[in-house]
Motif scaffolding. Structure first.
Motif, PDB file in Angstrom:
ATOM      1  N   ALA A 123       0.834  -1.206   0.000  1.00  0.00           N
ATOM      2  CA  ALA A 123       0.000   0.000   0.000  1.00  0.00           C
ATOM      3  C   ALA A 123       0.865   1.251   0.000  1.00  0.00           C
ATOM      4  O   ALA A 123       1.987   1.255   0.506  1.00  0.00           O
ATOM      5  N   PHE A 158      -4.313   1.118  -1.383  1.00  0.00           N
ATOM      6  CA  PHE A 158      -3.775  -0.094  -2.013  1.00  0.00           C
ATOM      7  C   PHE A 158      -3.837   0.014  -3.533  1.00  0.00           C
ATOM      8  O   PHE A 158      -2.854  -0.139  -4.225  1.00  0.00           O
ATOM      9  N   ASP A 186      -9.978   0.421  -3.911  1.00  0.00           N
ATOM     10  CA  ASP A 186     -10.114   0.542  -2.447  1.00  0.00           C
ATOM     11  C   ASP A 186     -11.516   0.971  -2.012  1.00  0.00           C
ATOM     12  O   ASP A 186     -12.111   0.391  -1.117  1.00  0.00           O
ATOM     13  N   GLY A 218      -7.098   1.130   2.200  1.00  0.00           N
ATOM     14  CA  GLY A 218      -6.286   2.141   2.860  1.00  0.00           C
ATOM     15  C   GLY A 218      -7.159   3.188   3.534  1.00  0.00           C
ATOM     16  O   GLY A 218      -8.369   3.252   3.307  1.00  0.00           O
TER      17      GLY A 218
END
Lengths: 97, 245
Positions: B33, B48, B52, B239
């Motif tokens: 990430a 990532f 996401d 993320g």
């Protein structure tokens, strides 16, 4: 699985709990003889009736008291240690028979 | 910490381990990430890939172990929370959100844990007293009968997001965590995937989110268990940017 009603967290699987022994009075740390400490440490009541026991809910780190029938294994009541009756730590076996 | 994300990366695009103050116990799982830093200088996964946001809406797994969290125990804790302008949940196993997006978890009558805001990356909590475990005077910084707990060092923090959170948890945990039994602001301290954890029902920017706090040593295992569990719902790792925008 057997369910234990935790006073803090509600009903939980029994696998989340650890048994902590009977609720018994601590001998007088200043004057109790060895025999009394041996009795306190190594012996436990082996009869029938209702037991008052310490139980620990591991995920929340919470100690509480459960009253359990020794014959049916039914959990009758659970509560916070602050609710222990004043005489709970004295003569508890007599009080439950 | 004012360091920008760009300055943390060498030429090959890899993140320097030395750039962050500390890493999550499952940092290897999030190594792909794009990284970012929390207010205290810890490493967080920011993004990532472009999917996401979609995954976060279904069943995302977010590693927030680098985000500040703190704990206090004792009868003096409500005074500290009041001074900091944080809410005090009415009873144990309830959580409440503060104005900046911090969450206060009441775990017992006198024990409170605080989770840093995702929006300001823990900036508000960083100002609270007594949180430096290396400071021998940390106890003097708090009110009487208020003792800091260093849960940032003892526990990891993972978050499940999206519409399928309760379906995912049904595979891992024996407690009913569906909306009707486990409404917003509820806490369950229980066993999940055979380890002990604290589960908190939150809402982040309108997205349902369950925070899971577990022992640091088990965080890497729990990450793999959660990633495995979200597969059937087309979920996966996400993320922080996918949740806070």
């Amino acid at each position: 699985m057997k369910i234990m009603p935790c006073p803090l967290n509600g009903p939980r699987n029994i696998s989340e709990f650890t048994f902590g022994g009977e609720v018994t009075p601590l001998p007088d740390v200043a004057s109790a003889p060895d025999s009394e400490w041996a009795e306190h440490t190594f012996y436990s009541y082996n009869g029938t009736g209702v037991a008052r026991e310490w139980w620990y809910h591991v995920p929340s780190g919470y100690w509480f008291v459960a009253e359990r029938h020794r014959v049916t294994d039914e959990i009758l009541r659970t509560y916070d240690p602050s609710e222990l009756p004043a005489d709970a730590l004295n003569n508890q076996q007599e009080a439950f028979q | 910490m004012t360091q920008s994300t760009e300055s943390l990366q060498p030429d090959n695009g890899q993140f320097w381990a030395e750039a962050a103050l500390s890493r999550s116990a499952c940092y290897r799982r999030t190594a792909v990430a794009q990284p970012m830093l929390a207010a205290g200088g810890q490493q967080l996964p920011e993004r990532f890939d472009p999917q996401d946001v979609e995954r976060a809406k279904k069943a995302g797994v977010l590693d927030l172990s680098g985000l500040l969290r703190a704990g206090y125990r004792g009868a003096g804790t409500p005074e500290l929370l009041g001074n900091a302008g944080l809410p005090i949940p009415a009873r144990p196993n309830l959580a409440a959100a503060g104005a900046d997006g911090d969450w206060v978890l009441r775990l017992s009558n006198t024990e409170y844990w605080l989770l840093g805001s995702l929006t300001n990356r823990g900036e508000t909590l960083a100002k609270l007293p007594g949180l430096d475990a290396c400071d021998s005077g940390c106890l003097d910084a708090t009110p009487d009968a208020c003792y800091p707990l260093f849960c940032m060092d003892s526990h990891g923090w993972l978050m499940l997001t999206g519409e399928h959170v309760s379906d995912v948890m049904a595979k891992l945990c024996g407690v009913d965590l569906r909306e009707e039994a486990f409404p917003l602001g509820s806490i369950a301290q229980t066993s999940l995937a055979r380890i002990n954890g604290i589960i908190v029902h939150q809402e982040i920017n309108g997205l349902t989110a369950y925070s899971i706090l577990c022992d640091n040593a088990s965080t890497d295992y729990l990450w793999t268990a959660l990633i495995d569990a979200v597969q059937e719902f087309d979920g996966g790792p996400v993320g922080l940017a996918s949740v806070v925008g």
